[in-house]
Structure formats: structure tokens, C-alpha cells
Design an enzyme around this catalytic site. Structure first.
Site, PDB file in Angstrom:
ATOM      1  N   PHE A 137      15.461 -33.394   7.693  1.00  0.00           N
ATOM      2  CA  PHE A 137      16.060 -32.120   7.283  1.00  0.00           C
ATOM      3  C   PHE A 137      17.261 -32.406   6.383  1.00  0.00           C
ATOM      4  CE2 PHE A 137      18.835 -28.459   7.460  1.00  0.00           C
ATOM      5  CZ  PHE A 137      17.939 -27.430   7.221  1.00  0.00           C
ATOM      6  N   ASP A 222      22.175 -39.293   4.615  1.00  0.00           N
ATOM      7  CA  ASP A 222      22.607 -37.912   4.852  1.00  0.00           C
ATOM      8  C   ASP A 222      23.346 -37.912   6.192  1.00  0.00           C
ATOM      9  OD1 ASP A 222      22.854 -35.320   5.725  1.00  0.00           O
ATOM     10  OD2 ASP A 222      20.829 -34.703   5.161  1.00  0.00           O
ATOM     11  N   LYS A 251      29.163 -30.260   7.720  1.00  0.00           N
ATOM     12  CA  LYS A 251      29.291 -29.803   9.104  1.00  0.00           C
ATOM     13  C   LYS A 251      30.705 -29.972   9.688  1.00  0.00           C
ATOM     14  CE  LYS A 251      24.689 -28.903  10.541  1.00  0.00           C
ATOM     15  NZ  LYS A 251      23.485 -29.481   9.969  1.00  0.00           N
TER      16      LYS A 251
END
Ligand SMILES: *Cc1c(COP(=O)(O)O)cnc(C)c1O
Length: 397
Positions: A137, A222, A251
Site C-alpha cells: 500500500f 516507504d 503519518k
């Protein structure tokens, strides 16, 4: 209030989230969130790995208020003190030499993909392909959807960005078979989060690093979910001891204030020259102040180390629960405070529903896995409470 909000949401908000969990939080404190109906919830998901400092951290709120009183946004036409200082923090604490800020994880990954492409473009090379992993993702923009190895997210948006392909995770031969003289980069999550907390093996990561180096391919991590202390190290590259050429963060980087970062080795970063990339909001005085406060509080409170210790304790407690329910708990995976509890298929939905009913927030991902990504301020008491509640939930379903 909840019913009113639901009504407004159904009428005015695009239906991309379907029926959400029926709760509306009004405020929070530490590990807890308070709902409009007076109930309190323990947040073991941390806004999906965002609220590293928990809710309403006094020093964090004070830093944000202080910045609000000064200036929120000025634009990239001018130098920005907080932006420069936050870049320094990231560089001094990671394998990167240079940083640029944006506003989200997807945007950071998109920036990393652009950087990989322009790096080869500037050298007159024809490498443009990017290899990513199945069940990954990387975000919801068109380029990151092309990178996200999940057909359900890709199908409606074809044709996708050309030159992006997926291979099996944790399989070095799959990468070797897919790579060629057009390959610019391999982009991976060291621990796949969204699909159910699936860590890559350290051996795979080492082999991947070697393969990329030997073949002049850039390696991109990532670290949007695995970064900022989540694994018990600031970035998961330190956890695994394998270092990429480019990595991304978002995040938890702003503790809840939107900010993302593209971080790269000097030689790679140098491919971006004036005009090649840009952003209006990225790393503005307010967002960068949030990032600086996160670093500051991490250091003062030893939160990355706390994540490491509490992660170990959490694992022990969860393993003890698993031993009691061997038929229901299939596997426990993760690192530090990013943990997935894989349950038997019918069990997972019911356990997560029961935990919500009892006031514990987790997420169900990959269909059968309960994901835990709590604030890094978590204590042993919180973890004991979680383990007891998990056992209760497992017994009840
Ligand atoms: C959440 C996430 C993203 C997307 O971040 P957004 O801020 O939602 O764009 C990308 N990669 C990983 C690994 C993530 O966990």
C-alpha cells in the site's frame, strides 16, 4: 450529536468510507478518546499510526499554539526556519542527506517516484520503471495506486501509470526476474501495513539492497507507517540494518498535523533542481513546527526507546494470549508497536467488533488481521488491559 453528524455525512460527504464505526470523538487525552455520548475509548490504533504522542499532549499543544500565534503559512518563495530545522532533524537522525516536505504519505511516495525518475533522466539514462510488491500500500493518488499492489484499488483507474509493476513480496528471485535495464527503482514497505502487518525478512531486505546496488537500481523504502519510532527505531531501516537511497515519511511525522517528507541520499537528491518539483503547503511554518515538536518530545521523553520496550512487552503478552487460544489466533506479527494479530477468518470481525463495543480502538486489515499501532507513550498497564480484553473477546466469540 452522533446521529446529526451521520445525517450530514450521508447527505454531503462523498461515500468513500461507507458506514463508519458509530462514534464521534470530541476530545482526547493520552491514550484515551472521549465520545459525544460520554463514553471513553482506549486508542490502540493512534489514528492509524499517526498520533505518536497520544492525544492532547501538553507540550505538543503548547508548541502548536505558540506557532499559531506567530505565523501559519508564508509560501516557498521565502526561507522557513522551522522547515530548515525539521529537515536537519530528519537528516541527523536517518540515512538521508536531504529532505523535501509535502502533505501526506501518498504525496511523499509520489515525490520519491518522481525523484527516482528524474535521477536517471538527468543522467541521460532510459531507466524509468518502478518495481513494487504485491499486497503493498503506497497511497491513493494515481501514481501511488499504480504502485499499490492490490487489484481492488487499481481496477477502476486503468489505464494506470505505465512502467510500474508488482512482484511477490519477500522473494528476491521475483525482483531479479522482473528487473531489467529499464528499472529505475524498487519501492517497498519493509513491513506491509495496510494488508495486515507483513514484515519483510531481514535477509530479503539485505539481498534486495545488494541487488539494487549491483545493478544501479535505486531502493526506496516507504516508511510512512513504519517510520517515526514505530518499530522501536526512528526508521525501520535502523531496525533491519538495511538502508535505502530514498525513503518517505508522513503519518506520525506531524503528530496529527498533515506533513510528509521525501528523504534521500545527497547524490540522488541532487537530481531535483529548481523548478523540477514543488508544493504550496509542504513544510509550512505550522506543519514543520508540529514535526519539530514531535522530535523534541520524542527526545525528551525517550519515546522511541519506549516503543521498543513496550513493543517487546506487547509481543510477550499477546503470545501468552495466543497460547490460550491456539485455534482462534493464527499468528502474531510485527515490530515494535506495529503489530498484527491474525485470527481465524470468522473470528476477526467479531473480535474487533467486540473490542470496539468494550471501548478499545483497533483496525481490521487484510480481512483477518487486527492491527495495533498505538501512541508511543503507551504503558505496561495499557498493554495488560489490552491483553485481558483480547482474551475476553476471544472467549466470547
Ligand atoms: C498510510 C500510508 C500511505 C498513504 O498515506 P496518506 O497520508 O494516506 O496519503 C502510504 N504508504 C504507507 C505504507 C501507508 O501506511
Amino acid at each position: 450529536m452522533l446521529n446529526e453528524v451521520i445525517e450530514l455525512d450521508k447527505k454531503y460527504y462523498m461515500n468513500i468510507f461507507g458506514d463508519r464505526l458509530p462514534v464521534c470523538f470530541t476530545h482526547g487525552s493520552g491514550m484515551r478518546l472521549f465520545a459525544d455520548n460520554g463514553r471513553e475509548y482506549y486508542d490502540f490504533l493512534g489514528g492509524i499510526a499517526v498520533n505518536a504522542l497520544g492525544h492532547g499532549h501538553p507540550a505538543f499543544i503548547a508548541a502548536l499554539k505558540n506557532q499559531l500565534d506567530k505565523v501559519i503559512h508564508t509560501s516557498s518563495l521565502y526561507y522557513i526556519e522551522n522547515q530548515a530545522k525539521l529537515a536537519q532533524k530528519l537528516v541527523e537522525n536517518s540515512c538521508a542527506d536531504k529532505v523535501m516536505f509535502c502533505n501526506s504519505g501518498a504525496e511523499a511516495n509520489e515525490g520519491a517516484m518522481k525523484l527516482a525518475k528524474i535521477y536517471f533522466y538527468k543522467r541521460g539514462s532510459e531507466r524509468y520503471e518502478i518495481i513494487t510488491l504485491k499486497s503493498s500500500f503506497h497511497g491513493r493518488t494515481l501514481a501511488t495506486v499504480a504502485a499499490t499492489g492490490q487489484p481492488k484499488y487499481q481496477a477502476p483507474y486503468k489505464p494506470l501509470l505505465p512502467g510500474v509493476k508488482q512482484v511477490e513480496p519477500n522473494d528476491i528471485n521475483a525482483v531479479k526476474a522482473a528487473a531489467g535495464d529499464k528499472t529505475a527503482a524498487v519501492m517497498i514497505e519493509t513491513i506491509q501495513g495496510e494488508s495486515g502487518v507483513h514484515p519483510m525478512s531481514a535477509e530479503y531486505l539485505r539481498e534486495l539492497r545488494n541487488f539494487c546496488t549491483e545493478n544501479g537500481i535505486l531502493l526506496i523504502f516507504d516508511e510512512v507507517q513504519t517510520g517515526m519510532g514505530r518499530t522501536g527505531k526512528l526508521f525501520s531501516s535502523d531496525y533491519f540494518g538495511v538502508y535505502p537511497d530514498i525513503f518517505t515519511s508522513a503519518k506520525a511525522l506531524g503528530g496529527g498535523v498533515p506533513i510528509g517528507a521525501v528523504c534521500a541520499a545527497e547524490e540522488v537528491a541532487a537530481a531535483f533542481e529548481p523548478g523540477d518539483h514543488g508544493t504550496t503547503f509542504g513544510g509550512n511554518p505550522f506543519a514543520a513546527a508540529a514535526g519539530l515538536a514531535v522530535f523534541d518530545i520524542f527526545e525528551r521523553e525517550g519515546l522511541v526507546e519506549n516503543a521498543r520496550k513496550m513493543g517487546e512487552f506487547f509481543m510477550e503478552r499477546l503470545e501468552a494470549v495466543r497460547e490460550k487460544f491456539p485455534d482462534k489466533v493464527k499468528e502474531i506479527r510485527g515490530a515494535g508497536l506495529l503489530i498484527g494479530i491474525e485470527l481465524a477468518p470468522e473470528t476477526a470481525k467479531r473480535v474487533s467488533a467486540k473490542m470496539f463495543e468494550d471501548g478499545l480502538l483497533v483496525s481490521l486489515c487484510g480481512g483477518t488481521t487486527i492491527r495495533i499501532a498505538p501512541p508511543l507513550i503507551i504503558s505496561k498497564n495499557d498493554i495488560n488491559m489490552f491483553a485481558a480484553e483480547l482474551a475476553t473477546a476471544l472467549k466470547s466469540v
